[in-house]
Design a protein around this motif. Structure first.
Motif, PDB file in Angstrom:
ATOM      1  N   THR A 180       0.831  -1.206   0.000  1.00  0.00           N
ATOM      2  CA  THR A 180       0.000   0.000   0.000  1.00  0.00           C
ATOM      3  C   THR A 180       0.861   1.250   0.000  1.00  0.00           C
ATOM      4  N   LYS A 181       0.494   2.205  -0.838  1.00  0.00           N
ATOM      5  CA  LYS A 181       1.159   3.503  -0.887  1.00  0.00           C
ATOM      6  C   LYS A 181       0.263   4.565  -0.269  1.00  0.00           C
ATOM      7  N   PRO A 182       0.823   5.735   0.097  1.00  0.00           N
ATOM      8  CA  PRO A 182       0.012   6.798   0.702  1.00  0.00           C
ATOM      9  C   PRO A 182      -1.222   7.129  -0.128  1.00  0.00           C
ATOM     10  N   GLY A 183      -2.350   7.237   0.542  1.00  0.00           N
ATOM     11  CA  GLY A 183      -3.615   7.545  -0.109  1.00  0.00           C
ATOM     12  C   GLY A 183      -4.423   6.330  -0.497  1.00  0.00           C
ATOM     13  N   ASP A 184      -3.813   5.132  -0.506  1.00  0.00           N
ATOM     14  CA  ASP A 184      -4.529   3.922  -0.907  1.00  0.00           C
ATOM     15  C   ASP A 184      -5.298   3.329   0.272  1.00  0.00           C
ATOM     16  N   SER A 185      -6.361   2.574  -0.085  1.00  0.00           N
ATOM     17  CA  SER A 185      -7.199   1.919   0.928  1.00  0.00           C
ATOM     18  C   SER A 185      -7.530   0.502   0.470  1.00  0.00           C
ATOM     19  N   PRO A 186      -6.546  -0.401   0.463  1.00  0.00           N
ATOM     20  CA  PRO A 186      -6.813  -1.768  -0.006  1.00  0.00           C
ATOM     21  C   PRO A 186      -7.661  -2.543   0.992  1.00  0.00           C
ATOM     22  N   GLU A 187      -8.265  -3.599   0.520  1.00  0.00           N
ATOM     23  CA  GLU A 187      -9.081  -4.447   1.383  1.00  0.00           C
ATOM     24  C   GLU A 187      -8.213  -5.039   2.499  1.00  0.00           C
ATOM     25  N   GLY A 188      -8.722  -4.985   3.709  1.00  0.00           N
ATOM     26  CA  GLY A 188      -8.010  -5.551   4.846  1.00  0.00           C
ATOM     27  C   GLY A 188      -6.970  -4.647   5.465  1.00  0.00           C
ATOM     28  N   PHE A 189      -6.814  -3.419   4.968  1.00  0.00           N
ATOM     29  CA  PHE A 189      -5.772  -2.546   5.497  1.00  0.00           C
ATOM     30  C   PHE A 189      -6.061  -2.162   6.946  1.00  0.00           C
ATOM     31  N   GLY A 190      -7.294  -2.304   7.367  1.00  0.00           N
ATOM     32  CA  GLY A 190      -7.619  -2.034   8.764  1.00  0.00           C
ATOM     33  C   GLY A 190      -6.831  -2.903   9.724  1.00  0.00           C
ATOM     34  N   SER A 191      -6.453  -4.116   9.279  1.00  0.00           N
ATOM     35  CA  SER A 191      -5.662  -4.982  10.151  1.00  0.00           C
ATOM     36  C   SER A 191      -4.270  -4.405  10.375  1.00  0.00           C
ATOM     37  N   VAL A 192      -3.735  -3.709   9.376  1.00  0.00           N
ATOM     38  CA  VAL A 192      -2.438  -3.045   9.528  1.00  0.00           C
ATOM     39  C   VAL A 192      -2.550  -1.914  10.542  1.00  0.00           C
ATOM     40  N   LEU A 193      -3.637  -1.128  10.437  1.00  0.00           N
ATOM     41  CA  LEU A 193      -3.852  -0.048  11.387  1.00  0.00           C
ATOM     42  C   LEU A 193      -4.029  -0.593  12.802  1.00  0.00           C
ATOM     43  N   ALA A 194      -4.774  -1.700  12.917  1.00  0.00           N
ATOM     44  CA  ALA A 194      -4.972  -2.315  14.229  1.00  0.00           C
ATOM     45  C   ALA A 194      -3.647  -2.786  14.813  1.00  0.00           C
ATOM     46  N   PHE A 195      -2.778  -3.336  13.976  1.00  0.00           N
ATOM     47  CA  PHE A 195      -1.455  -3.772  14.423  1.00  0.00           C
ATOM     48  C   PHE A 195      -0.652  -2.577  14.943  1.00  0.00           C
ATOM     49  N   LEU A 196      -0.617  -1.490  14.178  1.00  0.00           N
ATOM     50  CA  LEU A 196       0.149  -0.313  14.578  1.00  0.00           C
ATOM     51  C   LEU A 196      -0.374   0.275  15.886  1.00  0.00           C
ATOM     52  N   PHE A 235       3.393   0.612   3.213  1.00  0.00           N
ATOM     53  CA  PHE A 235       3.206  -0.780   3.616  1.00  0.00           C
ATOM     54  C   PHE A 235       3.755  -1.651   2.491  1.00  0.00           C
ATOM     55  N   ASP A 236       5.061  -1.907   2.560  1.00  0.00           N
ATOM     56  CA  ASP A 236       5.721  -2.657   1.491  1.00  0.00           C
ATOM     57  C   ASP A 236       5.881  -4.124   1.889  1.00  0.00           C
ATOM     58  N   GLU A 237       6.518  -4.888   1.030  1.00  0.00           N
ATOM     59  CA  GLU A 237       6.644  -6.321   1.266  1.00  0.00           C
ATOM     60  C   GLU A 237       7.446  -6.630   2.526  1.00  0.00           C
ATOM     61  N   ALA A 238       8.541  -5.881   2.747  1.00  0.00           N
ATOM     62  CA  ALA A 238       9.364  -6.131   3.929  1.00  0.00           C
ATOM     63  C   ALA A 238       8.586  -5.854   5.211  1.00  0.00           C
ATOM     64  N   THR A 239       7.785  -4.791   5.202  1.00  0.00           N
ATOM     65  CA  THR A 239       6.985  -4.451   6.380  1.00  0.00           C
ATOM     66  C   THR A 239       5.903  -5.491   6.617  1.00  0.00           C
ATOM     67  N   ARG A 240       5.263  -5.922   5.552  1.00  0.00           N
ATOM     68  CA  ARG A 240       4.223  -6.950   5.678  1.00  0.00           C
ATOM     69  C   ARG A 240       4.800  -8.235   6.251  1.00  0.00           C
ATOM     70  N   GLU A 241       5.956  -8.647   5.763  1.00  0.00           N
ATOM     71  CA  GLU A 241       6.578  -9.877   6.249  1.00  0.00           C
ATOM     72  C   GLU A 241       6.955  -9.759   7.725  1.00  0.00           C
ATOM     73  N   GLN A 242       7.463  -8.583   8.124  1.00  0.00           N
ATOM     74  CA  GLN A 242       7.852  -8.393   9.522  1.00  0.00           C
ATOM     75  C   GLN A 242       6.640  -8.386  10.441  1.00  0.00           C
ATOM     76  N   MET A 243       5.551  -7.752  10.022  1.00  0.00           N
ATOM     77  CA  MET A 243       4.351  -7.715  10.848  1.00  0.00           C
ATOM     78  C   MET A 243       3.732  -9.093  11.006  1.00  0.00           C
ATOM     79  N   ASP A 244       3.958  -9.977  10.058  1.00  0.00           N
ATOM     80  CA  ASP A 244       3.382 -11.317  10.117  1.00  0.00           C
ATOM     81  C   ASP A 244       4.308 -12.318  10.792  1.00  0.00           C
ATOM     82  N   THR A 245       5.474 -11.856  11.265  1.00  0.00           N
ATOM     83  CA  THR A 245       6.419 -12.725  11.952  1.00  0.00           C
ATOM     84  C   THR A 245       5.986 -12.914  13.400  1.00  0.00           C
ATOM     85  N   GLY A 246       6.219 -14.084  13.943  1.00  0.00           N
ATOM     86  CA  GLY A 246       5.885 -14.345  15.337  1.00  0.00           C
ATOM     87  C   GLY A 246       6.559 -13.342  16.254  1.00  0.00           C
TER      88      GLY A 246
END
Length: 431
Positions: A180-196, A235-246
């Motif tokens: 996700t880039k600034p201004g985008d609202s992809p499906e499920g992005f709320g889970s990223v906000l909840a994580f943060l 929200f790039d690939e590296a960030t997504r992978e890190q957030m999904d790590t145990g």
């Protein structure tokens, strides 16, 4: 609901019957008791504790659940604190209420150690404000008792979470969200906000409407910096992978600020603390009691470095300082749904979960798989326990990826030795 210091003599509990609608479509009627603990919690909660006899105390109820809302201390609105009445009232109110509140919670924990209480639940102050209109220090606990004759109503921890409003986008797996880039609202992005928000990088995530706004970009940059990732604000690939790590379930930041050494234990010891711990539940992932020995090894590692600080194992019924066990993913202490695989808490003077002893050291026995050593798809108990024990002595999360106190850990790995950053933090607390 009225407040009274005379409960139960003059103000017994209000008793009403409600119809509860379950998710599977059926309905049941159950009685609800609404009561206030009074100024000093005088029997307001005590009469609901298991094992009390109606021969000695009036208004004894055998109930499956207690939901206790503690609004914190009430103080007089006196601007001129030099007035004698205000000073005396405030001091007496605090000195009486705090020990009484702590004692009530300690008794509930004692019931948990004796297997009479299944668990407890704390929700965020904002959720309590909405439900109970309490102040910003409010907290609720969900306690389930096990009476000799099981009651008709059995709410699972997940159902209690739904009732308290803490479920939602956090349950969406972050791994499925598109970059996700600034201004985008992809499906499920709320889970990223909840994580943060959950881990301290973003406040009031609902304001962002599931969009990568400027505020979210700043939060992502902060997260990326502390996780040693490329700082993009996206929200790039590296960030997504890190957030999904145990990872550990405790936040990385408190009120937007990081800390590596929060506070030390204080108590009756002359210098270094002598802490006790006990085990209550293990995991079927490991044969025998290998998981318990792995936790013992983790405590021994910290003890060897911080001697004369010590950790001694005792029975669960002997009021330990720390209770170790494997819990359902939706742990009443802290929901571990998602990437969280375990959690503990900090010492009593700076704890982030429910106040009072014993402090928890809990492993996710639902979504996570446990092992001894490095095995694909599983987490090494000793490595995770070493991290959580660091919280128990007062350490926060580290931004050093090589440190034991770094918040994430991969499966199929071991990390059983303290690193320089871990040792420096521990020595700061216990010189």
């Amino acid at each position: 609901m009225a407040a009274s210091a005379a409960y139960p003599a003059l103000l017994p509990a209000l008793e009403r019957t409600f119809t509860f609608h379950h998710r599977d479509g059926h309905s049941q009627q159950h009685t609800v008791l609404l009561t206030d603990g009074g100024v000093y919690d005088n029997l307001g909660l005590s009469v609901l504790e298991p094992g009390r006899s109606p021969r000695h105390t009036q208004h004894v109820y055998d109930v499956p659940f207690i939901i206790a809302c503690a609004a914190g201390l009430v103080e007089l609105a006196l601007k001129a604190r030099h007035f004698m009445a205000g000073c005396l009232y405030g001091g007496q109110r605090k000195s009486a209420a705090r020990p009484g509140d702590a004692a009530s919670r300690a008794r509930l924990r004692g019931g948990a150690g004796r297997a009479k209480i299944e668990g407890r639940r704390s929700v965020t102050p904002s959720a309590v404000d909405t439900a109970c209109r309490l102040d910003h220090r409010a907290r609720t606990d969900r306690v389930q008792f096990r009476p000799e004759q099981p009651p008709g109503l059995h709410l699972s921890p997940r159902e209690v979470l739904v009732m308290s409003g803490t479920t939602g986008s956090v349950r969406t797996r972050i791994a499925t969200v598109e970059t996700t880039k600034p201004g985008d609202s992809p499906e499920g992005f709320g889970s990223v906000l909840a994580f943060l928000q959950r881990y301290g990088y973003l406040q009031d995530a609902k304001r962002e409407h599931d969009t990568l706004t400027v505020r979210v970009s700043v939060a992502l940059r902060k997260y990326q910096r502390l996780q040693s990732l490329p700082i993009t604000g996206e929200f790039d690939e590296a960030t997504r992978e890190q957030m999904d790590t145990g990872r550990c379930g405790l936040p990385d930041l408190q009120r937007g600020m990081g800390f590596s050494a929060a506070c030390a234990w204080t108590g009756p010891w002359e210098e270094y603390p002598s802490l006790t711990y006990a085990f209550d539940q293990g995991t079927s992932d490991i044969s025998g009691d290998g998981e318990f020995q792995a936790v013992r090894n983790a405590f021994a590692t910290w003890q060897a470095f911080l001697t004369p600080m010590s950790f001694a194992e005792i029975k669960p019924t002997d009021n330990p300082d720390i209770m170790v066990g494997w819990r359902p993913t939706v742990d009443p202490d802290l929901d571990m749904t998602g990437s969280a695989i375990a959690h503990a808490d900090l010492p009593p003077d700076c704890e982030t979960l429910e106040p009072g002893l014993p402090q928890p050291l809990h492993f996710d026995n639902g979504e996570a798989t446990w092992c001894i050593g490095a095995q694909p798809g599983a987490y090494d108990v000793e490595s995770v326990a070493l991290h959580e024990a660091g919280h128990l002595i007062g350490l926060g999360h580290s931004s050093d990826p090589s440190a034991v106190m770094f918040p994430t850990i991969n499966g199929n790995t071991t990390h059983r030795n303290l690193e320089s950053d871990d040792r420096q933090g521990a020595l700061f607390l216990y010189p």
